[in-house]
Design a protein around this motif. Structure first.
Motif, mmCIF file in Angstrom:
data_model
loop_
_atom_site.group_PDB
_atom_site.id
_atom_site.type_symbol
_atom_site.label_atom_id
_atom_site.label_comp_id
_atom_site.label_asym_id
_atom_site.label_seq_id
_atom_site.Cartn_x
_atom_site.Cartn_y
_atom_site.Cartn_z
ATOM 1 N N GLU A 94 0.956 -1.285 0.038
ATOM 2 C CA GLU A 94 0.225 -0.043 -0.221
ATOM 3 C C GLU A 94 1.000 1.251 -0.007
ATOM 4 O O GLU A 94 1.960 1.305 0.860
ATOM 5 N N VAL A 95 0.680 2.032 -1.024
ATOM 6 C CA VAL A 95 1.413 3.302 -1.110
ATOM 7 C C VAL A 95 0.370 4.430 -0.942
ATOM 8 O O VAL A 95 -0.462 4.824 -1.554
ATOM 9 N N ASP A 96 0.575 5.483 0.384
ATOM 10 C CA ASP A 96 -0.286 6.448 0.708
ATOM 11 C C ASP A 96 0.486 7.689 -0.021
ATOM 12 O O ASP A 96 1.639 7.944 0.141
ATOM 13 N N VAL A 97 -0.253 8.470 -0.818
ATOM 14 C CA VAL A 97 0.190 9.699 -1.313
ATOM 15 C C VAL A 97 -0.454 10.848 -0.748
ATOM 16 O O VAL A 97 -1.858 10.997 -1.004
ATOM 17 N N GLU A 98 0.108 11.820 -0.243
ATOM 18 C CA GLU A 98 -0.481 12.970 0.202
ATOM 19 C C GLU A 98 -0.352 13.970 -0.990
ATOM 20 O O GLU A 98 0.555 14.399 -1.492
ATOM 21 N N THR A 99 -1.633 14.471 -1.185
ATOM 22 C CA THR A 99 -1.924 15.419 -2.203
ATOM 23 C C THR A 99 -2.913 16.609 -1.776
ATOM 24 O O THR A 99 -3.442 16.569 -0.543
ATOM 25 N N PRO A 100 -2.955 17.741 -2.388
ATOM 26 C CA PRO A 100 -3.617 18.843 -2.032
ATOM 27 C C PRO A 100 -5.165 18.301 -1.741
ATOM 28 O O PRO A 100 -5.919 19.071 -1.043
ATOM 29 N N ALA A 101 -5.838 17.471 -2.657
ATOM 30 C CA ALA A 101 -7.153 16.941 -2.351
ATOM 31 C C ALA A 101 -7.342 15.951 -1.283
ATOM 32 O O ALA A 101 -8.305 15.498 -0.747
ATOM 33 N N GLY A 102 -6.255 15.283 -0.400
ATOM 34 C CA GLY A 102 -6.271 14.543 0.290
ATOM 35 C C GLY A 102 -5.334 13.558 0.101
ATOM 36 O O GLY A 102 -4.492 13.349 -0.865
ATOM 37 N N ILE A 103 -5.389 12.174 1.013
ATOM 38 C CA ILE A 103 -4.436 11.045 0.924
ATOM 39 C C ILE A 103 -5.382 10.293 -0.345
ATOM 40 O O ILE A 103 -6.471 9.996 -0.173
ATOM 41 N N VAL A 104 -4.541 9.738 -1.131
ATOM 42 C CA VAL A 104 -4.780 8.934 -2.275
ATOM 43 C C VAL A 104 -3.883 7.597 -1.751
ATOM 44 O O VAL A 104 -2.600 7.694 -1.669
ATOM 45 N N THR A 105 -4.484 6.262 -1.816
ATOM 46 C CA THR A 105 -3.834 5.145 -1.405
ATOM 47 C C THR A 105 -3.733 4.248 -2.658
ATOM 48 O O THR A 105 -4.903 3.945 -3.298
ATOM 49 N N SER A 106 -2.760 3.735 -3.040
ATOM 50 C CA SER A 106 -2.895 2.746 -4.152
ATOM 51 C C SER A 106 -2.280 1.584 -3.727
ATOM 52 O O SER A 106 -1.207 1.420 -2.872
ATOM 53 N N VAL A 107 -2.794 0.283 -4.245
ATOM 54 C CA VAL A 107 -2.257 -1.079 -3.994
ATOM 55 C C VAL A 107 -1.443 -1.295 -5.110
ATOM 56 O O VAL A 107 -1.983 -1.446 -6.430
ATOM 57 N N ILE A 108 -0.175 -1.510 -5.183
ATOM 58 C CA ILE A 108 0.467 -1.961 -6.217
ATOM 59 C C ILE A 108 1.383 -3.083 -5.769
ATOM 60 O O ILE A 108 1.876 -3.250 -4.664
ATOM 61 N N THR A 109 2.262 -3.681 -6.739
ATOM 62 C CA THR A 109 3.064 -4.918 -6.379
ATOM 63 C C THR A 109 4.311 -4.270 -5.966
ATOM 64 O O THR A 109 4.565 -3.143 -6.047
ATOM 65 N N THR A 110 4.712 -5.063 -4.696
ATOM 66 C CA THR A 110 5.859 -4.583 -4.178
ATOM 67 C C THR A 110 7.165 -4.619 -5.044
ATOM 68 O O THR A 110 8.096 -3.951 -4.859
#
Length: 71
Positions: free
Chosen positions: A27-43
């Motif tokens: 899980e990768v949490d990205v902090e953006t001006p719109a809020g946190i976007v979480t992506s599930v990608i391969t390790t």
């Protein structure tokens, strides 16, 4: 790597805030001006892209389905 063109309208620039690494997916949490976007990608992709906390990225969101539930 430079992105020349992409057909994704929902693009959010941000910085990686957290990575929860699993054996196969992370899980990768990205902090953006719109809020946190979480992506599930391969390790493997996390490692191949050199993603670490603080890395500047663009979260590209293309949903094929959005579900809504009444509270």
């Amino acid at each position: 790597m430079t992105i020349q063109a992409i057909n994704v309208r929902n693009q959010f620039k941000g910085k990686i805030k957290a990575i929860i690494e699993g054996i196969v997916v992370s899980e990768v949490d990205v902090e953006t001006p719109a809020g946190i976007v979480t992506s599930v990608i391969t390790t493997r992709s996390v490692k191949d892209l050199g993603l670490v906390i603080g890395t500047e990225v663009v979260a590209l969101v293309k949903a094929t389905e959005v579900s809504i539930a009444k509270i």
